[in-house]
Design a protein around this motif. Structure first.
Motif, PDB file in Angstrom:
ATOM      1  N   TYR A 180       0.812  -1.254  -0.030  1.00  0.00           N
ATOM      2  CA  TYR A 180       0.026  -0.059  -0.222  1.00  0.00           C
ATOM      3  C   TYR A 180       0.884   1.124   0.010  1.00  0.00           C
ATOM      4  CZ  TYR A 180      -3.806  -3.338   0.944  1.00  0.00           C
ATOM      5  OH  TYR A 180      -4.629  -4.410   0.848  1.00  0.00           O
ATOM      6  N   ILE A 181       0.404   2.244  -0.738  1.00  0.00           N
ATOM      7  CA  ILE A 181       1.307   3.405  -0.782  1.00  0.00           C
ATOM      8  C   ILE A 181       0.400   4.566  -0.730  1.00  0.00           C
ATOM      9  CG2 ILE A 181       2.238   4.927  -2.566  1.00  0.00           C
ATOM     10  CD1 ILE A 181       3.301   2.357  -4.119  1.00  0.00           C
ATOM     11  N   ASN A 182       0.620   5.443   0.328  1.00  0.00           N
ATOM     12  CA  ASN A 182       0.097   6.898   0.613  1.00  0.00           C
ATOM     13  C   ASN A 182       0.683   7.925  -0.398  1.00  0.00           C
ATOM     14  OD1 ASN A 182      -1.606   5.645   2.532  1.00  0.00           O
ATOM     15  ND2 ASN A 182      -0.064   6.427   4.395  1.00  0.00           N
ATOM     16  N   ILE A 183       0.087   8.403  -1.027  1.00  0.00           N
ATOM     17  CA  ILE A 183       0.557   9.395  -2.298  1.00  0.00           C
ATOM     18  C   ILE A 183       0.223  10.801  -1.987  1.00  0.00           C
ATOM     19  CG2 ILE A 183       0.337   9.981  -4.679  1.00  0.00           C
ATOM     20  CD1 ILE A 183      -0.984   7.263  -5.191  1.00  0.00           C
ATOM     21  N   ASN A 184       1.379  11.440  -1.492  1.00  0.00           N
ATOM     22  CA  ASN A 184       1.161  12.740  -1.230  1.00  0.00           C
ATOM     23  C   ASN A 184       1.295  13.861  -2.379  1.00  0.00           C
ATOM     24  OD1 ASN A 184       1.368  11.878   1.498  1.00  0.00           O
ATOM     25  ND2 ASN A 184       3.267  12.546   1.780  1.00  0.00           N
ATOM     26  N   LYS A 185       0.715  14.922  -1.995  1.00  0.00           N
ATOM     27  CA  LYS A 185       0.807  15.977  -3.309  1.00  0.00           C
ATOM     28  C   LYS A 185       2.318  16.346  -3.596  1.00  0.00           C
ATOM     29  CE  LYS A 185      -0.254  19.899  -0.297  1.00  0.00           C
ATOM     30  NZ  LYS A 185      -1.103  21.176  -0.048  1.00  0.00           N
ATOM     31  N   CYS A 186       2.483  16.949  -4.631  1.00  0.00           N
ATOM     32  CA  CYS A 186       3.804  17.357  -4.725  1.00  0.00           C
ATOM     33  C   CYS A 186       4.314  18.514  -3.840  1.00  0.00           C
ATOM     34  CB  CYS A 186       3.914  18.095  -6.401  1.00  0.00           C
ATOM     35  SG  CYS A 186       3.752  16.945  -7.456  1.00  0.00           S
ATOM     36  N   PRO A 187       5.496  18.602  -3.386  1.00  0.00           N
ATOM     37  CA  PRO A 187       6.026  19.594  -2.305  1.00  0.00           C
ATOM     38  C   PRO A 187       6.189  20.801  -2.963  1.00  0.00           C
ATOM     39  CG  PRO A 187       7.910  18.124  -3.053  1.00  0.00           C
ATOM     40  CD  PRO A 187       6.491  17.574  -3.742  1.00  0.00           C
ATOM     41  N   PRO A 188       6.343  21.974  -2.371  1.00  0.00           N
ATOM     42  CA  PRO A 188       6.673  23.089  -2.798  1.00  0.00           C
ATOM     43  C   PRO A 188       7.660  23.275  -3.999  1.00  0.00           C
ATOM     44  CG  PRO A 188       6.467  23.482  -0.499  1.00  0.00           C
ATOM     45  CD  PRO A 188       6.426  21.875  -0.752  1.00  0.00           C
ATOM     46  N   GLY A 189       7.693  24.140  -5.068  1.00  0.00           N
ATOM     47  CA  GLY A 189       8.788  24.156  -6.091  1.00  0.00           C
ATOM     48  C   GLY A 189       8.558  22.870  -7.239  1.00  0.00           C
ATOM     49  N   PHE A 190       7.638  22.018  -6.655  1.00  0.00           N
ATOM     50  CA  PHE A 190       7.340  20.914  -7.782  1.00  0.00           C
ATOM     51  C   PHE A 190       5.943  21.187  -8.129  1.00  0.00           C
ATOM     52  CE2 PHE A 190      10.903  19.573  -5.364  1.00  0.00           C
ATOM     53  CZ  PHE A 190      11.579  18.674  -6.397  1.00  0.00           C
ATOM     54  N   GLU A 191       5.508  20.547  -9.371  1.00  0.00           N
ATOM     55  CA  GLU A 191       4.150  20.362  -9.670  1.00  0.00           C
ATOM     56  C   GLU A 191       3.790  19.076 -10.256  1.00  0.00           C
ATOM     57  OE1 GLU A 191       3.312  23.777 -12.063  1.00  0.00           O
ATOM     58  OE2 GLU A 191       4.299  23.209 -13.778  1.00  0.00           O
ATOM     59  N   LEU A 192       2.582  18.360 -10.592  1.00  0.00           N
ATOM     60  CA  LEU A 192       2.303  17.494 -11.070  1.00  0.00           C
ATOM     61  C   LEU A 192       2.254  17.628 -12.483  1.00  0.00           C
ATOM     62  CD1 LEU A 192       1.796  14.339 -10.516  1.00  0.00           C
ATOM     63  CD2 LEU A 192      -0.723  14.950 -10.429  1.00  0.00           C
ATOM     64  N   GLN A 193       3.001  16.816 -13.345  1.00  0.00           N
ATOM     65  CA  GLN A 193       3.097  16.895 -14.933  1.00  0.00           C
ATOM     66  C   GLN A 193       2.947  15.502 -15.412  1.00  0.00           C
ATOM     67  OE1 GLN A 193       6.424  19.251 -16.365  1.00  0.00           O
ATOM     68  NE2 GLN A 193       6.060  20.989 -14.607  1.00  0.00           N
ATOM     69  N   PRO A 194       2.659  15.464 -16.604  1.00  0.00           N
ATOM     70  CA  PRO A 194       2.483  14.145 -17.407  1.00  0.00           C
ATOM     71  C   PRO A 194       3.847  13.569 -17.381  1.00  0.00           C
ATOM     72  CG  PRO A 194       1.330  15.823 -18.626  1.00  0.00           C
ATOM     73  CD  PRO A 194       2.071  16.354 -17.418  1.00  0.00           C
ATOM     74  N   PRO A 195       4.043  12.255 -17.267  1.00  0.00           N
ATOM     75  CA  PRO A 195       3.037  11.269 -17.138  1.00  0.00           C
ATOM     76  C   PRO A 195       2.529  10.839 -16.013  1.00  0.00           C
ATOM     77  CG  PRO A 195       5.053   9.973 -17.563  1.00  0.00           C
ATOM     78  CD  PRO A 195       5.249  11.643 -17.557  1.00  0.00           C
ATOM     79  N   GLY A 196       2.760  11.659 -14.876  1.00  0.00           N
ATOM     80  CA  GLY A 196       2.358  11.437 -13.647  1.00  0.00           C
ATOM     81  C   GLY A 196       3.138  11.457 -12.366  1.00  0.00           C
ATOM     82  N   SER A 197       4.151  12.506 -12.588  1.00  0.00           N
ATOM     83  CA  SER A 197       5.277  12.674 -11.601  1.00  0.00           C
ATOM     84  C   SER A 197       5.359  14.048 -11.246  1.00  0.00           C
ATOM     85  CB  SER A 197       6.705  12.104 -12.206  1.00  0.00           C
ATOM     86  OG  SER A 197       7.241  12.979 -13.297  1.00  0.00           O
ATOM     87  N   CYS A 198       5.898  14.484 -10.098  1.00  0.00           N
ATOM     88  CA  CYS A 198       6.244  15.763  -9.817  1.00  0.00           C
ATOM     89  C   CYS A 198       7.620  16.264 -10.218  1.00  0.00           C
ATOM     90  CB  CYS A 198       6.465  15.936  -8.305  1.00  0.00           C
ATOM     91  SG  CYS A 198       4.971  15.350  -7.257  1.00  0.00           S
ATOM     92  N   GLU A 199       7.500  17.259 -11.149  1.00  0.00           N
ATOM     93  CA  GLU A 199       8.523  17.911 -11.856  1.00  0.00           C
ATOM     94  C   GLU A 199       8.886  19.479 -11.211  1.00  0.00           C
ATOM     95  OE1 GLU A 199      10.465  16.020 -13.698  1.00  0.00           O
ATOM     96  OE2 GLU A 199       9.148  14.369 -14.213  1.00  0.00           O
ATOM     97  N   CYS A 200       9.689  20.037 -11.990  1.00  0.00           N
ATOM     98  CA  CYS A 200      10.178  21.494 -11.542  1.00  0.00           C
ATOM     99  C   CYS A 200       9.032  22.205 -11.807  1.00  0.00           C
ATOM    100  CB  CYS A 200      11.520  21.971 -12.181  1.00  0.00           C
ATOM    101  SG  CYS A 200      13.011  21.910 -11.156  1.00  0.00           S
ATOM    102  N   ASP A 201       8.516  23.103 -10.971  1.00  0.00           N
ATOM    103  CA  ASP A 201       7.568  24.213 -10.988  1.00  0.00           C
ATOM    104  C   ASP A 201       8.011  25.182 -12.407  1.00  0.00           C
ATOM    105  OD1 ASP A 201       6.231  26.747 -11.119  1.00  0.00           O
ATOM    106  OD2 ASP A 201       5.541  25.961  -9.215  1.00  0.00           O
ATOM    107  N   LYS A 202       7.188  25.052 -13.331  1.00  0.00           N
ATOM    108  CA  LYS A 202       7.297  25.817 -14.632  1.00  0.00           C
ATOM    109  C   LYS A 202       7.901  27.260 -14.305  1.00  0.00           C
ATOM    110  CE  LYS A 202       4.050  23.191 -17.249  1.00  0.00           C
ATOM    111  NZ  LYS A 202       2.816  23.277 -18.104  1.00  0.00           N
ATOM    112  N   ARG A 203       7.555  27.854 -13.421  1.00  0.00           N
ATOM    113  CA  ARG A 203       8.253  29.135 -13.182  1.00  0.00           C
ATOM    114  C   ARG A 203       9.817  29.234 -12.719  1.00  0.00           C
ATOM    115  NH1 ARG A 203       4.551  30.953  -8.316  1.00  0.00           N
ATOM    116  NH2 ARG A 203       4.545  28.663  -7.783  1.00  0.00           N
ATOM    117  N   LEU A 204      10.283  27.959 -12.655  1.00  0.00           N
ATOM    118  CA  LEU A 204      11.732  27.813 -12.270  1.00  0.00           C
ATOM    119  C   LEU A 204      12.359  27.515 -13.450  1.00  0.00           C
ATOM    120  CD1 LEU A 204      11.570  25.601  -9.043  1.00  0.00           C
ATOM    121  CD2 LEU A 204      12.112  28.092  -9.102  1.00  0.00           C
TER     122      LEU A 204
END
Length: 375
Positions: free
Chosen positions: A207-231
């Motif tokens: 079982y996996i508890n899925i947390n939201k992306c931390p500050p500085g990251f955003e959810l992008q395809p295909p489903g991973s937290c990547e750098c915020d586009k503003r960076l």
């Protein structure tokens, strides 16, 4: 031999290994592949110097859990002496998947503590597949995922091979949809053959508890937290596995958590004040933004000193205060006394002599300041 160095039994329906033991009897016509005469009350089997390249150096197959001496209900299993030796000596087609470490297995049906992951993070599993007698039984591993999950380096049909004497470490990358964030979802693992997802004996649940992306990251395809586009325009890179951000130059990146009602990303793209920021390549997390600072500075835009330090006089550097400055009071006191003695000895006054002339000149200059300094 590849399987069963001494005895290899292939005429048993392999699907029977997938049936729970308490249901096995009604599926069997004969109790055991090894028939024991009724007048035999003591049976001892000895196996020596056997080897199988894949599994079961002594015995492979045969549903040995059912092998008891007939007509002797109090007798023990015929193959007890073998099963106590090692998982390398007896095995069968794989039907169970276990956690493992080196040569040790832990065949629990689920991982007691769920993984806590952000989308895009990698996680590892040390697994092995086993057959009867907890013997090593190399197999492919079949993965079935709850809706909303996928594995970046493994589709739902991917099957990973394990091998005898080896605890295989499998590395996966979690990908998730936005709807899955904040939920607990599962990954189900099965020994692919012969049981596959029909295995009712011992599938492994993770079982996996899925947390939201931390500050500085955003959810992008295909489903991973990547750098915020503003960076991106500041050549900043991100790594969700250790939640780190890497930047070069005078850019300062941080997170405003001073107000509980608002918490957001702060990017200062202009040059830091002189000697405030470390302009080399720095990797940090939002719990360690002070790594961007130089000279023991800290805080928002490196505008403060680290705790316990103070600003050094005449510079942007911070350092630990010392009590040696108290010696200045002694020096000034001695200098004051010396000045008074000097005035008394030389009889210097402001009513006549050179000092009087200097004071008179300064008063005239000040009164006519607009004449001497017109601009």
């Amino acid at each position: 031999a590849n399987k069963g160095g001494a005895i290899s039994v292939d005429d048993v329906n392999p699907f029977l290994y997938c049936i729970p033991k308490y249901e096995l009897a009604r599926h069997m016509l004969d109790d055991c592949f090894f028939q024991v005469p009724a007048n035999y009350s003591d049976i001892h089997l000895q196996f020596e110097y056997n080897y199988a390249a894949v599994a079961g150096s002594d015995i492979y197959g045969g549903l040995i859990d059912k092998c008891k001496a007939k007509y002797h209900e109090d007798s023990s299993k015929i193959f007890d002496a073998i099963t106590e030796n090692s998982a390398l000596w007896i095995s069968s087609p794989p039907y169970k998947i276990c956690y493992c470490s080196s040569e040790q297995q832990q065949c629990s049906s689920y991982k007691a503590t769920p993984y806590i992951l952000h989308p895009g993070q990698s996680f590892g599993l040390s697994l092995t597949t086993i057959g009867q007698g907890n013997g090593f039984a190399p197999s492919r591993i079949q993965v079935v995922l709850d809706d909303g999950l996928s594995l970046g380096n493994c589709s739902q049909e991917l099957q990973q091979t394990t091998s005898q004497h080896v605890c295989s470490h499998l590395q996966y990358t979690l990908l998730s949809s936005s709807d899955a964030v904040g939920k607990q979802l599962g990954i189900h693992l099965y020994a692919a053959e012969p049981c596959g997802t029909t295995n009712t004996v011992s599938p492994l649940y993770i079982y996996i508890n899925i947390n939201k992306c931390p500050p500085g990251f955003e959810l992008q395809p295909p489903g991973s937290c990547e750098c915020d586009k503003r960076l991106e325009e500041y050549n900043v890179t991100c790594d969700i596995n250790n939640m780190s951000i890497t930047r070069t130059g005078s850019v300062w990146v941080g997170c405003d958590d001073s107000n509980s009602s608002y918490s957001g990303l702060i990017i200062h793209s202009h040059a830091c004040p002189t000697d405030y920021c470390n302009e080399s390549t720095v990797s940090f997390t939002f719990n360690s933004t002070d790594l961007q600072c130089a000279h023991n500075r800290s805080g928002l835009l490196c505008g403060a000193c680290q705790e316990g330090l103070s600003l050094k006089l005449g510079s942007a550097q911070c350092g630990r205060c010392k009590d040696t400055y108290l010696l200045l009071f002694v020096a000034f006191a001695i200098a004051g006394i010396a000045l008074v003695v000097l005035l008394l000895v030389l009889r210097l006054t402001v009513t006549h002599g050179t000092i009087n002339g200097l004071i008179f000149y300064m008063n005239v200059f000040q009164s006519k300041n607009d004449l001497f300094l017109p601009n």
